[in-house]
Scaffold this active site. Structure first.
Site, PDB file in Angstrom:
ATOM      1  N   CYS A   1      17.450  -5.743   6.511  1.00 31.40           N
ATOM      2  CA  CYS A   1      18.138  -4.902   7.503  1.00 31.40           C
ATOM      3  C   CYS A   1      18.346  -5.661   8.805  1.00 31.40           C
ATOM      4  CB  CYS A   1      17.341  -3.627   7.733  1.00 31.40           C
ATOM      5  SG  CYS A   1      15.627  -3.906   8.173  1.00 31.40           S
TER       6      CYS A   1
ATOM      7  N   GLU B   1      15.151   4.849   9.034  1.00 31.97           N
ATOM      8  CA  GLU B   1      15.360   3.416   9.328  1.00 31.97           C
ATOM      9  C   GLU B   1      16.537   2.989   8.473  1.00 31.97           C
ATOM     10  OE1 GLU B   1      13.958   1.784  11.645  1.00 31.97           O
ATOM     11  OE2 GLU B   1      12.147   2.923  12.088  1.00 31.97           O
TER      12      GLU B   1
HETATM   13  P1  NAD Z   1      20.082   3.577  -0.393  1.00 32.20           P
HETATM   14  O1  NAD Z   1      20.374   4.433   0.787  1.00 32.20           O
HETATM   15  O2  NAD Z   1      21.086   3.471  -1.461  1.00 32.20           O
HETATM   16  O3  NAD Z   1      18.753   4.071  -1.134  1.00 32.20           O
HETATM   17  C1  NAD Z   1      17.528   4.187  -0.455  1.00 32.20           C
HETATM   18  C2  NAD Z   1      16.636   5.189  -1.171  1.00 32.20           C
HETATM   19  O4  NAD Z   1      17.198   6.487  -1.082  1.00 32.20           O
HETATM   20  C3  NAD Z   1      16.423   4.920  -2.653  1.00 32.20           C
HETATM   21  O5  NAD Z   1      15.059   5.127  -2.946  1.00 32.20           O
HETATM   22  C4  NAD Z   1      17.273   5.979  -3.322  1.00 32.20           C
HETATM   23  O6  NAD Z   1      16.821   6.320  -4.610  1.00 32.20           O
HETATM   24  C5  NAD Z   1      17.118   7.127  -2.351  1.00 32.20           C
HETATM   25  N1  NAD Z   1      18.156   8.166  -2.419  1.00 32.20           N
HETATM   26  C6  NAD Z   1      19.377   8.108  -3.005  1.00 32.20           C
HETATM   27  N2  NAD Z   1      20.029   9.273  -2.814  1.00 32.20           N
HETATM   28  C7  NAD Z   1      19.218  10.068  -2.084  1.00 32.20           C
HETATM   29  C8  NAD Z   1      19.334  11.400  -1.552  1.00 32.20           C
HETATM   30  N3  NAD Z   1      20.439  12.133  -1.726  1.00 32.20           N
HETATM   31  N4  NAD Z   1      18.304  11.889  -0.838  1.00 32.20           N
HETATM   32  C9  NAD Z   1      17.189  11.147  -0.626  1.00 32.20           C
HETATM   33  N5  NAD Z   1      17.012   9.890  -1.108  1.00 32.20           N
HETATM   34  C10 NAD Z   1      18.023   9.360  -1.834  1.00 32.20           C
HETATM   35  O7  NAD Z   1      19.699   2.172   0.242  1.00 32.20           O
HETATM   36  P2  NAD Z   1      19.453   0.793  -0.522  1.00 32.20           P
HETATM   37  O8  NAD Z   1      20.789   0.319  -1.009  1.00 32.20           O
HETATM   38  O9  NAD Z   1      18.324   0.960  -1.476  1.00 32.20           O
HETATM   39  O10 NAD Z   1      18.940  -0.162   0.672  1.00 32.20           O
HETATM   40  C11 NAD Z   1      19.770  -0.971   1.448  1.00 32.20           C
HETATM   41  C12 NAD Z   1      19.968  -0.340   2.824  1.00 32.20           C
HETATM   42  O11 NAD Z   1      18.719  -0.136   3.458  1.00 32.20           O
HETATM   43  C13 NAD Z   1      20.754  -1.232   3.781  1.00 32.20           C
HETATM   44  O12 NAD Z   1      21.711  -0.458   4.480  1.00 32.20           O
HETATM   45  C14 NAD Z   1      19.683  -1.741   4.759  1.00 32.20           C
HETATM   46  O13 NAD Z   1      20.151  -2.111   6.021  1.00 32.20           O
HETATM   47  C15 NAD Z   1      18.776  -0.560   4.820  1.00 32.20           C
HETATM   48  N6  NAD Z   1      17.462  -0.975   5.299  1.00 32.20           N
HETATM   49  C16 NAD Z   1      17.055  -0.591   6.558  1.00 32.20           C
HETATM   50  C17 NAD Z   1      15.840  -1.017   7.050  1.00 32.20           C
HETATM   51  C18 NAD Z   1      15.360  -0.634   8.440  1.00 32.20           C
HETATM   52  O14 NAD Z   1      14.178  -0.789   8.728  1.00 32.20           O
HETATM   53  N7  NAD Z   1      16.220  -0.115   9.305  1.00 32.20           N
HETATM   54  C19 NAD Z   1      15.019  -1.821   6.258  1.00 32.20           C
HETATM   55  C20 NAD Z   1      15.464  -2.194   4.996  1.00 32.20           C
HETATM   56  C21 NAD Z   1      16.675  -1.756   4.517  1.00 32.20           C
END
Ligand code: NAD
Length: 468
Positions: free
Chosen positions: A274, A240
């Site tokens: 999001c 997501e």
């Molecule tokens: P992010 O991608 O920076 O981090 C998300 C998670 O991934 C964190 O827990 C982080 O520690 C982890 N992570 C970091 N590197 C990783 C790796 N190499 N492998 C696996 N996990 C790793 O996102 P963010 O900045 O925390 O969140 C904001 C983003 O989330 C925005 O783009 C938003 O649109 C999206 N979002 C999407 C939805 C949806 O339902 N589509 C909902 C909420 C947020």
């Protein structure tokens, strides 16, 4: 320390800790344990060990655990919501709403089941479709809605017989740890566990051979890394990801009325959602009026500490996002954007005053990228086909909204939008029995509803020749 990891039924500490920053003040206010790689391995082992017995309980056996968990969240709603306000920022009423939605999701999935389906029944043959648990599911979470987004994974995964390890974002770990501390007294060891990292455990979790499913919510670039990492063991996954949702206002819309709703849709959680509206397309003859109405509402927003009941908007959740949004704002100014209001940092915490921007070209970063913050471009169109084409000319395909007085016409326009969800004259309605998921680079897979449960199970076809 009042916060602990939950691993194999035990609330444990760790050798390392991370500071948790209050985005309202930009100062640390608490510490979280930081799990080591050995603790992550231990959690995966415990989840794998616990899974067969959890699955063997069947739906009826598992329901009471989820019900008790939902009750425990209700009993602790105030303290979880207060913790969320501190670590995430934002009005306490919104944090209470988030925690109660998470509780509702757990309670809803406690009542759900996937039942066998007979695909063919003849005198000589019977074909049945069954669904069984995949095994260990890792839930990797972003920082913007830690509670609801986790519950949309936890409810479907647990009720279908999977065991779950939750890894919150490093900047919002505490509310998830509190859920783990409640779960410790409820679930059998290993069924639900919590791990906090410093953005470093992702690769271990997403490549581990004993993890069956990675359910990831976060940014599109990190989602792609998850996909690559999960490939080697052909894991099941749910992604997501980000969005750049357009609001299209039709020429018969009541501008004053839709201004309230579009403002709420764009500035919910200071734009850090999001599904938040990230760009607005309005007919040229209405665009200035709509932008002015939105600017009036933006200027009236009360920024401040979420515990203060008069606060209507919180800060950006973390320093990186704060800097990123300020950078997008600077580029919008450089590209000729006219700021009707806002767009500057308040100087305290990670607050940015909500901004409405007009006069930008379609190619501007603020229009093309996911700003994920309190700054909204309003763009004018001549013909609705232009707005539909612009909405669809994006690598993202998460959500969107259409606003107009003639519902049939608005629904016809909505039917042309290439996203996973499109709302007409409303926003963010996400019933728990209705699936959602992204199109294009906004994601793969579904959450919620029966399809969201199906996505965390394995299909098995029983195909029998019946005895003569
Ligand atoms: P992010 O991608 O920076 O981090 C998300 C998670 O991934 C964190 O827990 C982080 O520690 C982890 N992570 C970091 N590197 C990783 C790796 N190499 N492998 C696996 N996990 C790793 O996102 P963010 O900045 O925390 O969140 C904001 C983003 O989330 C925005 O783009 C938003 O649109 C999206 N979002 C999407 C939805 C949806 O339902 N589509 C909902 C909420 C947020």
């Amino acid at each position: 320390m009042p916060y602990h990891l939950l691993i194999d039924g035990a609330l444990v500490d760790s050798a390392d800790v991370i500071d948790v920053i209050d985005p309202t003040t930009a100062q640390p206010f608490a510490q979280s344990p930081r799990a080591s790689a050995a603790q992550a391995d231990a959690a995966i082992l415990a989840a794998k060990r616990a899974q067969p017995a959890w699955e063997a309980l069947g739906y009826e056996g598992r329901r009471p655990y989820l019900e008790r968990f939902a009750e425990a969240i209700t009993a602790n709603l105030d303290s979880i919501a207060a913790t969320l306000t501190r670590e995430r920022g934002g009005p306490i009423a919104d944090c209470r709403f988030e925690v109660s939605r998470a509780r509702d999701a757990i309670a809803h999935f406690a009542t759900q089941s996937l039942v066998d389906r007979v695909l063919l029944e003849t005198p000589g043959q019977r074909i049945i479709e069954q669904r069984y648990a995949q095994g260990v599911l890792v839930a990797i979470m972003p920082w913007n809605r830690p509670m609801t987004l986790l519950s949309f994974k936890l409810g479907p995964a647990l009720i279908t017989g999977n065991t779950v390890i939750a890894k919150p974002a490093p900047t919002t770990p505490l509310s998830t740890l509190l859920l783990g501390q409640l779960a410790a007294d409820i679930f059998p060891a290993g069924v639900f566990q919590t791990l906090v990292d410093a953005n470093d455990l992702g690769p271990l979790l997403t490549s581990h051979p004993d993890v069956a499913h990675v359910s990831f919510t976060g940014s599109t670039p990190t989602g792609k890394k998850v996909l690559v990492s999960a490939a080697d063991t052909l894991k099941r996954f749910t992604l997501e990801l980000g969005g750049n949702d357009a609001a299209i206002v039709l020429d018969d819309a009541d501008i004053a009325k839709v201004a309230d709703r579009i403002f709420a849709a764009a500035f919910i959680n200071a734009g850090q959602v999001c599904f938040a509206t990230k760009r607005v397309y309005a007919p040229r003859r209405h665009a200035a009026d709509l932008a002015a109405a939105l600017a009036e509402r933006a200027a009236a927003a009360v920024l401040g500490d979420g515990m203060n009941p008069s606060t209507t908007m919180g800060p950006l959740q973390n320093r990186m996002q704060f800097d990123k949004v300020l950078d997008v704002i600077a580029s919008a100014r450089a590209q000729g954007g006219r700021f009707l209001t806002g767009g500057d940092a308040t100087g305290q915490g990670y607050f940015i005053r909500p901004a409405i921007v007009t006069g930008l070209p379609e190619q501007a970063r603020l229009v093309q990228e996911e700003q994920f913050g309190p700054v909204l471009p309003v763009l004018a169109y001549e013909h609705v086909d232009e707005a539909v084409a612009a909405a669809n000319a994006s690598d993202f395909g998460l959500g969107g909204t259409i606003w107009g007085s003639d519902t049939d016409r608005a629904m016809a326009v909505a039917s042309r939008i290439q996203t996973g969800t499109i709302w007409v004259n409303q926003h963010m309605a996400l019933p728990l029995d209705v699936p959602f998921g992204g199109a294009k680079q906004s994601g793969i897979g579904l959450q919620n509803g029966l399809p969201g449960m199906e996505d965390v199970t394995q299909l098995r076809i029983l195909n029998a020749i019946l005895a003569e």
